[in-house]
Design a protein around this motif. Structure first.
Motif: not given
Lengths: 545, 313
Positions: A315-316, A319-323, A393, A396, A399-400, B51, B55, B60-61, B63, B77-78, B80, B258
């Motif tokens: 899910q993260d 959220d973060a990578v695919l927005q 993508l 990212r 890293d996660m 890295t 949140r 939730r991240a 971005t 974008d991620a 950070r 991005r």
């Protein structure tokens, strides 16, 4: 220096010409041009040896096949008006529509269909892009101008789907090639087809494809006069071009720009559930395979794989990578295929739980070392984590993943690798541990299921995990020849379960399909569960009055 | 105390006195030093790791979040923290820049001195090699080289490739500069005298030539640093850096890929751009001032300082 100036002038002239084309819409006599922007480009316009999605988008507009996938997801006739098959399923008889002509005006006959299909059967290497669709085909014949008879050696469960990918080519264009290499090298820059649009120019340097509507298209001509496809090197430039109206449509809006595009005036952004997925590949090449794989042996331990699965917060990633423009994935058959018919809904995904991951490894005997890396019998849980360098993508994701794995006592070192090198390092050399990569499956699950079969793990094959399971391979062959839909579904569900439990792939997500168009200029785009479907939409769209 | 130390101390003090009055030089030194300090003390300057994803309350991240108290330069974008990326990025950018700069300086000085001092066919050979490299446009050559070397699947980090390629290509201007200087020095009287009393080549180069051109080398190195940092950023921006070890150029590459521009996330692409300007401007200012101050053409030669010893027996 001189040549550079010359080039600048050419580009300027081309730009002026292009923008001149773009001034359409004022008077009633002006041709109507729909300008499409994308960040990719076709690899070639030769259907025998094209592998990129962009090529197939063009083929869909310029060529026709016997069948096609309707907006509803069902397969309907394209060149074929109707068809029947014998009771044993081995002989298929197609009757063609009337008034079909090639773009050069010549009449289209059943012998052209038979020629194309027989050419693919005879030269699977040369026709590498489509030869898997003619598996089990014996031959095609044309008893008269309107009838095509295809004989098979065993019944096939997805005949209409397969035929929808076999674009019927103009035999004089292709007859001249005698070796597979000659055929593969053919660029076919101005294809002769039977489709609604014909390619008038394909300029690879400028990245522009111009297609004129074919007035005599057998299913009724398009309402627009011309489509241009413009390749953008930078997606921001493409988005700005859509905003100011230099282009009318974007068919691959990047996730990171979608929210912005949604806010544009006079632009409609369309998001639909897509089938492209990304996965974490775990090296599953058997130790006794030739050539011997080079991997950390701990990856063969199912408990290690389970722990890895527990340590991924899908899910993260979404959220973060695919927005947040996608959903978490579980099996290799995405829910979009066949309207959800093929996706196994009973699979329970492994939840993200780091303490569980630690417990699993602890129980399996992997002891935490002083440096925070678990170890058992001298084997450290230390893996390479590679990804293709052409994807923005994956760094990212890497890293996660590395951060979560560290919490579970698994050390991974991310590395970005040129895609061609990465492929040759994986298939069939098996020289990797973990790799992040993705797939765009066909509408029928056959293709994506073939990716996990043993005999695809050869040079040039589709398998990159090296997964080898004779039971799975047998099921793959079974589903190909199972005509009964429910029985085929049961087999395919079983196959998904096997891949999910053995974990050669951990599917991370299914990406949404993101497209956008200028709603102030054009109307009539077909929005279906499959997204804005290009082929059917282009026949329907018309300028806003 | 050792008279040589005294001399050095006096020279340094003299140098500092002159340098202190040069505002450009001070500004350059300030820019370079702050960049180095940020790189060295990166972990102390930020509570996050590069890295780490920021949140919101629901986990939730976050971005493309604009600058706030938690993330002074916003998030990327991620999700950070951009400030964290920036100070950690300084490590990669400066390391690549410095190492590549030193390699270039070393090769350039070696070739320059050898060519200038020995002359003849050695000079011809080395200078033609320099000419060849000078006429090839650098950026296309570097792009092709880096891309080709990466295809070879060597087991080295992309950063090592960057350092080597930049270092092995950017020595030409140094070599030419040093060579011309050596040509004038070797014709001076004291070099002839030294040779007359039997000094060898090595001795002459070490004792009479190197000290004369050392200031030039130092000034030139600082200038090359700025080029190396710029080239590294350019290559990383074009995607030839190491995405797992982000430098300023890699940050720009991500911002571009991005869609930071479309998102209006100026806080993602402006800081790394300004950081590159910060470091390169610092190097250029410092290098120019050093060159002005230390250029042997403008200063007297090193024997002058010892004249008193000679004239007062």
């Amino acid at each position: 220096m001189k040549s550079r100036k010359w080039l600048v002038q050419v580009i300027l002239i081309a730009a002026v010409l292009l923008s001149a084309c773009g001034q359409a819409g004022g008077g009633s006599q002006e041709p109507v041009v729909l300008k499409v922007g994308w960040t990719g480009a076709p690899d070639t316009l030769n259907p025998a040896y094209a592998f990129l999605t962009e090529s197939f988008t063009i083929f869909d507009l310029t060529y026709s096949a016997l069948t096609t996938q309707a907006v509803s997801g069902e397969y309907v006739g394209s060149l074929a008006k109707e068809w029947t098959h014998s009771d044993d399923g081995l002989t298929w008889t197609f009757t063609l529509k009337d008034n079909i002509t090639w773009h050069n005006g010549e009449p289209f006959t059943a012998s052209d269909v038979a020629w194309t299909i027989n050419a693919i059967i005879a030269d699977p290497d040369g026709w590498a892009a489509v030869s898997n669709y003619t598996a089990n085909f014996v031959e095609a014949a044309a008893p008269d101008d309107k009838t095509v008879v295809i004989t098979l050696d065993t019944p096939v469960g997805n005949m209409e789907y397969r035929l929808s990918w076999i674009y019927i080519v103009y035999p004089p264009d292709f007859e001249v090639f005698t070796t597979p290499e000659d055929l593969q090298n053919f660029t076919n820059d101005t294809p002769t087809g039977t489709g609604p649009f014909k390619v008038t120019s394909f300029d690879k340097d400028l990245g522009v494809i111009v297609m004129d509507a074919y007035a005599d298209y057998f299913d009724g001509a398009a309402k627009i006069d011309q489509i241009t496809f413009q390749t953008f090197d930078n997606s921001d430039a493409m988005i700005q071009a859509l905003k100011v109206g230099d282009i009318d449509m974007v068919i691959d809006v990047p996730q990171s720009a979608f929210a912005t595009v949604e806010g544009f005036e006079n632009v409609k952004a369309v998001k639909t559930a897509g089938s492209y997925f990304s996965e974490l590949i775990i090296n599953s090449v058997p130790e006794d395979f030739d050539p011997a794989p080079n991997k950390n042996p701990a990856l063969d331990d199912p408990q290690v794989r389970l722990a890895i699965a527990h340590a991924i917060n899908k899910q993260d990633l979404v959220d973060a990578v695919l927005q947040n423009l996608g959903v978490v994935g579980d099996t290799i058959v995405p829910p979009q295929l066949g309207g959800g018919f093929w996706h196994n809904p009973n699979i329970q995904d492994i939840p993200f739980d780091l303490s569980k991951a630690n417990a699993v490894l602890e129980q399996a005997g992997y002891v935490m070392g002083a440096d925070g890396v678990r170890e058992k019998d001298g084997v450290r849980l230390e893996f390479r984590l590679q990804f293709p360098s052409d994807n923005p993508l994956y760094p990212r994701v890497a890293d996660m993943l590395t951060a979560w794995f560290k919490e579970a006592g698994i050390k991974t070192t991310p590395e970005s690798v040129d895609p061609d090198s990465l492929y040759s390092q994986m298939t069939p050399a098996g020289n990797y541990d973990l790799v992040i990569w993705g797939w765009g499956p066909d509408p029928d699950p056959d293709f994506i299921l073939s990716v996990m079969t043993s005999d695809q793990f050869v040079d040039g094959g589709w398998s990159d995990s090296g997964y080898m399971n004779p039971e799975y391979d047998q099921l793959y062959l079974d589903q190909q020849v199972t005509v009964d839909k429910a029985a085929r579904q049961a087999i395919i569900w079983k196959m998904q379960e096997m891949v999910f439990n053995d974990r050669p792939y951990i599917v991370l997500w299914y990406e949404d399909l993101l497209r956008a168009y200028r709603s102030d200029r054009f109307t009539g785009f077909i929005e279906s569960p499959l997204g804005i479907e290009i082929h059917h939409s282009m026949l329907q769209v018309e300028p806003v009055q | 105390m050792n008279p040589r130390w005294l001399l050095l101390k006096r020279n340094l003090l003299d140098f500092w006195k002159t340098f202190r009055r040069n505002r450009m030089g001070l500004a350059g030194a300030f820019l370079v030093l702050t960049a180095i300090l940020a790189a060295v003390f990166a972990p102390l300057l930020t509570p996050y790791t590069p890295t780490e994803t920021m949140r919101d309350a629901e986990g939730r991240a976050l971005t493309f979040a604009p600058p706030s108290v938690h993330a002074p330069l916003g998030t990327d974008d991620a999700g950070r923290d951009v400030w964290t990326q920036l100070v950690y990025g300084a490590r990669i950018s400066l390391t690549v820049g410095f190492l590549a700069g030193f390699i270039a300086m070393f090769i350039g000085s070696l070739f320059g001195i050898t060519a200038g001092y020995f002359g003849g066919w050695v000079d011809n050979l080395l200078m033609r090699l320099t000419d060849v490299l000078l006429v090839i446009p650098d950026l296309p050559l570097i792009l092709v080289l880096v891309a080709t070397v990466r295809q070879l699947e060597l087991k080295v980090s992309p950063l090592v490739i960057l350092i080597l390629v930049i270092g092995l290509l950017y020595w030409t201007s140094t070599a030419r500069l040093i060579r011309s200087q050596v040509l004038t020095i070797k014709e001076r009287q004291y070099v002839y005298r030294a040779r007359a009393i039997g000094a060898g080549n090595w001795h002459i180069v070490r004792k009479h030539i190197l000290p004369q051109i050392m200031p030039l080398i130092v000034a030139n190195t600082v200038l090359i640093l700025s080029t190396a940092i710029l080239i590294e950023s350019g290559l990383a921006f074009l995607g030839l850096g190491d995405p797992t070890q982000p430098s300023w150029g890699t940050m720009l590459n991500f911002a571009f890929d991005r869609n930071a521009v479309s998102n209006g996330a100026w806080w993602f692409y402006l800081p790394p751009g300004l950081a590159i300007i910060w470091a390169t401007l610092g190097c250029v200012l410092l290098g120019n001032v050093l060159e002005e101050m230390l250029n042997p053409r403008l200063a007297s030669h090193h024997l002058e300082g010892e004249q008193s010893i000679v004239t007062q027996p």
